[in-house]
Design a protein around this motif. Structure first.
Motif: not given
Length: 298
Positions: A36-48, A86-97
């Protein structure tokens, strides 16, 4: 200054620290979550977080396996990942960090790398074909990405190449991607496809496996159809191939052989494509994502 580039693929996520000159300083890879998208976002957060332990990063640049809005970074199609639409992982990561961010389609990222630091920097009109889980790509005219009315320009994998026995259209991604090569061999040999990859099938062919040889021959036949079709749509100066499979030293030679056979069977004047591989190699998507960030921050 240094930037974090993340290439989200259908099976793996590659990440790298890239300088503002397009130099790859450090890399890592991990599996793409298929859940799911939430798991993807968790993985991307770990990478950041990994990147921030190495250097100070000035922005996050994503390469996505789907049609992408160049301005906002939003995924407009599912591409290789059903849950990303319809998701935006770049925006989600950018705003988070609290960092500048941008995202672009993977084929366009690879093309941007080539016109920045790669084998396309000396031509004006370029087509790029990315071969992996599917077939992606990019159209460049006068050194600019052409996105088209609905951002679908360069989605070469959707090109119809054949049809099945029931008349259902079959596209390039279904017939001529690395995944298609694996699935064709697995079906013909009744092998579990999870035990195979493109590299393994080439190794089997080199060891004398006739089924592997047949599947590879079919793979390059479809590739010849694809580059021929691209050439006769807008006649680019050069067609470059990206993706891990294109790093084989004999990859272009196989395409040239397939084109020789194709043109021996056709009549009339043809514009034979000039084919090469990406100079940025398997890092093209990472490098191009940073180029896009530097020029298209959102």
């Amino acid at each position: 200054m240094n930037y974090l580039a993340i290439d989200i693929g259908g099976s793996a996520i590659k990440a790298g620290i890239i300088s503002s000159e397009g130099v790859v300083l450090s890399k890592m890879v991990q599996s793409t979550p298929m859940t799911c998208y939430e798991d993807l976002l968790d993985s991307l957060t770990t990478i950041v977080k990994w990147a921030k332990t190495l250097v100070e990063i000035k922005g996050i640049a994503l390469s996505q396996p789907c049609v992408t809005d160049q301005k906002t970074g939003q995924a407009l199609s599912e591409g290789a990942l059903i849950y990303i639409t319809e998701k935006n992982p770049a925006k989600d990561l950018g705003e988070k960090f609290g960092l500048p961010y941008a995202a672009e389609n993977d084929g366009n990222c690879a093309a941007l790398a080539e016109i920045w630091v790669g084998n396309g920097k000396h031509v004006n009109n370029l087509a790029l074909v990315v071969c992996g889980t599917g077939i992606g790509g990019s159209v460049i005219i006068d050194k600019n990405i052409v996105s088209g009315k609905r951002n679908f320009a360069g989605e070469f994998g959707m090109s119809i190449m054949s049809e099945d026995e029931n008349g259902r259209p079959l596209n390039w991604s279904e017939l001529g991607s690395t995944l298609a090569l694996v699935l064709r061999y697995a079906k013909r040999t009744k092998t579990d496809p999870s035990t195979l990859n493109g590299k393994k099938i080439f190794e089997l062919a080199e060891a004398g496996d006739q089924e592997a040889q047949y599947c590879i021959h079919h793979f390059f036949r479809i590739f010849a159809y694809g580059v021929h079709n691209i050439q006769h749509v807008y006649d680019p100066d050069l067609i470059l191939i990206g993706g891990a499979i294109s790093e084989r030293p004999d990859f272009v030679a196989h395409i040239e052989d397939a084109l020789d056979v194709l043109y021996s069977q056709m009549l009339g004047l043809m514009s034979r494509p000039t084919v090469g591989v990406c100079g940025s190699g398997n890092d093209a998507n990472l490098i191009g994502a940073v180029y896009h960030l530097l020029h298209k921050q959102v």
